[in-house]
Design a protein around this motif. Sequence first.
Motif, mmCIF file in Angstrom:
data_model
loop_
_atom_site.group_PDB
_atom_site.id
_atom_site.type_symbol
_atom_site.label_atom_id
_atom_site.label_comp_id
_atom_site.label_asym_id
_atom_site.label_seq_id
_atom_site.Cartn_x
_atom_site.Cartn_y
_atom_site.Cartn_z
ATOM 1 N N VAL A 1 0.833 -1.201 0.000
ATOM 2 C CA VAL A 1 0.000 0.000 0.000
ATOM 3 C C VAL A 1 0.865 1.247 0.000
ATOM 4 C CG1 VAL A 1 -1.613 1.353 1.395
ATOM 5 C CG2 VAL A 1 -2.004 -1.090 1.062
ATOM 6 N N CYS A 2 1.924 1.235 0.798
ATOM 7 C CA CYS A 2 2.815 2.385 0.899
ATOM 8 C C CYS A 2 3.419 2.729 -0.462
ATOM 9 C CB CYS A 2 3.912 2.074 1.918
ATOM 10 S SG CYS A 2 4.989 3.453 2.286
ATOM 11 N N VAL A 3 3.910 1.722 -1.163
ATOM 12 C CA VAL A 3 4.527 1.960 -2.475
ATOM 13 C C VAL A 3 3.472 2.404 -3.483
ATOM 14 C CG1 VAL A 3 5.737 0.867 -4.399
ATOM 15 C CG2 VAL A 3 6.436 0.394 -2.058
ATOM 16 N N ALA A 4 2.280 1.825 -3.414
ATOM 17 C CA ALA A 4 1.225 2.220 -4.346
ATOM 18 C C ALA A 4 0.848 3.687 -4.165
ATOM 19 C CB ALA A 4 0.002 1.325 -4.152
ATOM 20 N N ILE A 5 0.820 4.157 -2.924
ATOM 21 C CA ILE A 5 0.523 5.572 -2.673
ATOM 22 C C ILE A 5 1.621 6.458 -3.260
ATOM 23 C CG2 ILE A 5 0.307 7.319 -0.858
ATOM 24 C CD1 ILE A 5 -1.079 5.194 0.851
ATOM 25 N N LEU A 6 2.872 6.073 -3.056
ATOM 26 C CA LEU A 6 3.980 6.856 -3.613
ATOM 27 C C LEU A 6 3.944 6.849 -5.137
ATOM 28 C CD1 LEU A 6 6.972 5.800 -1.313
ATOM 29 C CD2 LEU A 6 5.611 7.891 -1.197
ATOM 30 N N GLY B 1 -8.515 5.103 0.764
ATOM 31 C CA GLY B 1 -9.415 5.990 1.468
ATOM 32 C C GLY B 1 -10.099 5.430 2.692
ATOM 33 N N THR B 2 -10.349 4.118 2.732
ATOM 34 C CA THR B 2 -11.072 3.562 3.862
ATOM 35 C C THR B 2 -10.742 2.077 3.993
ATOM 36 O OG1 THR B 2 -13.286 3.338 4.862
ATOM 37 C CG2 THR B 2 -13.111 2.944 2.486
ATOM 38 N N TYR C 1 -10.109 2.982 9.414
ATOM 39 C CA TYR C 1 -9.573 4.300 9.067
ATOM 40 C C TYR C 1 -10.405 4.917 7.954
ATOM 41 C CZ TYR C 1 -7.483 1.987 5.004
ATOM 42 O OH TYR C 1 -7.302 1.269 3.849
ATOM 43 N N GLU C 2 -10.412 6.242 7.961
ATOM 44 C CA GLU C 2 -11.020 7.030 6.897
ATOM 45 C C GLU C 2 -10.010 8.090 6.483
ATOM 46 O OE1 GLU C 2 -13.899 6.612 5.368
ATOM 47 O OE2 GLU C 2 -14.644 4.997 6.667
ATOM 48 N N GLY C 3 -9.738 8.167 5.196
ATOM 49 C CA GLY C 3 -8.838 9.187 4.662
ATOM 50 C C GLY C 3 -9.635 10.207 3.871
ATOM 51 N N LEU C 4 -9.528 11.470 4.249
ATOM 52 C CA LEU C 4 -10.325 12.538 3.650
ATOM 53 C C LEU C 4 -9.411 13.525 2.938
ATOM 54 C CD1 LEU C 4 -12.562 13.199 6.790
ATOM 55 C CD2 LEU C 4 -13.015 11.612 4.911
ATOM 56 N N GLU C 5 -9.629 13.727 1.643
ATOM 57 C CA GLU C 5 -8.854 14.723 0.913
ATOM 58 C C GLU C 5 -9.230 16.116 1.410
ATOM 59 O OE1 GLU C 5 -6.412 14.143 -1.272
ATOM 60 O OE2 GLU C 5 -6.677 11.997 -0.901
ATOM 61 N N LEU D 1 -6.340 14.010 5.352
ATOM 62 C CA LEU D 1 -6.608 13.889 6.779
ATOM 63 C C LEU D 1 -7.071 12.466 7.043
ATOM 64 C CD1 LEU D 1 -7.228 14.870 9.691
ATOM 65 C CD2 LEU D 1 -9.438 15.683 8.819
ATOM 66 N N THR D 2 -6.368 11.753 7.904
ATOM 67 C CA THR D 2 -6.704 10.373 8.228
ATOM 68 C C THR D 2 -7.049 10.258 9.703
ATOM 69 O OG1 THR D 2 -5.250 9.507 6.494
ATOM 70 C CG2 THR D 2 -5.885 7.985 8.248
ATOM 71 N N ILE D 3 -8.126 9.522 9.986
ATOM 72 C CA ILE D 3 -8.544 9.272 11.364
ATOM 73 C C ILE D 3 -8.695 7.771 11.553
ATOM 74 C CG2 ILE D 3 -10.300 9.670 13.119
ATOM 75 C CD1 ILE D 3 -11.019 12.268 11.691
ATOM 76 N N TYR D 4 -8.076 7.250 12.599
ATOM 77 C CA TYR D 4 -8.226 5.851 12.985
ATOM 78 C C TYR D 4 -9.241 5.753 14.123
ATOM 79 C CZ TYR D 4 -4.027 4.415 10.386
ATOM 80 O OH TYR D 4 -3.118 4.135 9.409
ATOM 81 N N ALA D 5 -10.031 4.683 14.112
ATOM 82 C CA ALA D 5 -11.023 4.471 15.167
ATOM 83 C C ALA D 5 -11.144 2.983 15.464
ATOM 84 C CB ALA D 5 -12.380 5.032 14.752
ATOM 85 N N ALA D 6 -11.404 2.675 16.712
ATOM 86 C CA ALA D 6 -11.611 1.286 17.129
ATOM 87 C C ALA D 6 -13.100 0.996 17.252
ATOM 88 C CB ALA D 6 -10.926 1.029 18.468
ATOM 89 N N GLU D 7 -13.455 -0.259 17.063
ATOM 90 C CA GLU D 7 -14.841 -0.660 17.254
ATOM 91 C C GLU D 7 -15.239 -0.444 18.714
ATOM 92 O OE1 GLU D 7 -17.679 -4.657 16.890
ATOM 93 O OE2 GLU D 7 -15.586 -4.699 16.211
ATOM 94 N N PRO D 8 -16.368 0.212 18.951
ATOM 95 C CA PRO D 8 -16.795 0.456 20.340
ATOM 96 C C PRO D 8 -16.912 -0.841 21.138
ATOM 97 C CG PRO D 8 -18.104 1.769 18.808
ATOM 98 C CD PRO D 8 -17.274 0.841 17.964
ATOM 99 N N GLY D 9 -16.378 -0.810 22.353
ATOM 100 C CA GLY D 9 -16.447 -1.963 23.233
ATOM 101 C C GLY D 9 -15.432 -3.052 22.964
#
Length: 219
Positions: free
Chosen positions: A106-111, A151-152, A169-173, A182-190
């Motif tokens: 994924v890292c190389v594909a983004i670059l 993106g997600t 994760y969600e990546g927002l342009e 802008l990327t935000i990571y979140a865990a499943e509640p509980g």
Amino acid sequence: MGDAERAHLFDLARAADGSALLKPRRRRTRQWTPHRSLQWTLDAVTAGPAFVRNGRMDLLAANQLARAFYARVYADPQRPANIARFTFLDDNAHDFYPDWDSAADVCVAILRTEAGPDPRDKDLHDLVGELSTRSTEFRTRWGTHDVRHHGTGAKRFHHHIVGDLTLAYEGLEMAAEPGLTLTIYAAEPGSPSEDALRLLASWAASQESDTTGQKLPTE
């Protein structure tokens, strides 16, 4: 052909006929600093890591939890901190990413995707040259010409302080800053991952001084 591959093909065609060179250069990373309101927005996200990166995988702004989450990325003295450099040049990356091969792909594909629209991006050329010289794993992947929009989804991590996490994760342009995400990571509640993020937040609060942006310890 997917959207990412189609866009990349058009970018390559523009580069070949010279039309891409008519575009203004993108600003170099060291000339960009986040607006105070952006940092306030990141700091308002307290339940998960939130950060801004560019297409070269430079970490340009982050909340406290993201700085703790990426503590070993920030431990590299080179600035800005760079996820790609960490992934391929730091042995800790294989622990941090349990699915390291997938993370590396994924890292190389983004670059590679970033390389299409701006063939004159010197910072990107320098980074690719460094990684190609120092990492066979990177050099092999770079030759595949894979491109991808990222993106997600969900990823597994192993953090050296709190252990295993599975995070969505969600990546927002960013409309106000083209080329930044802008990327935000979140865990499943509980879930155990949510508990781990809370523990990490507590650790970060105990370790970080009042000086925003100070590097966190890595151990």
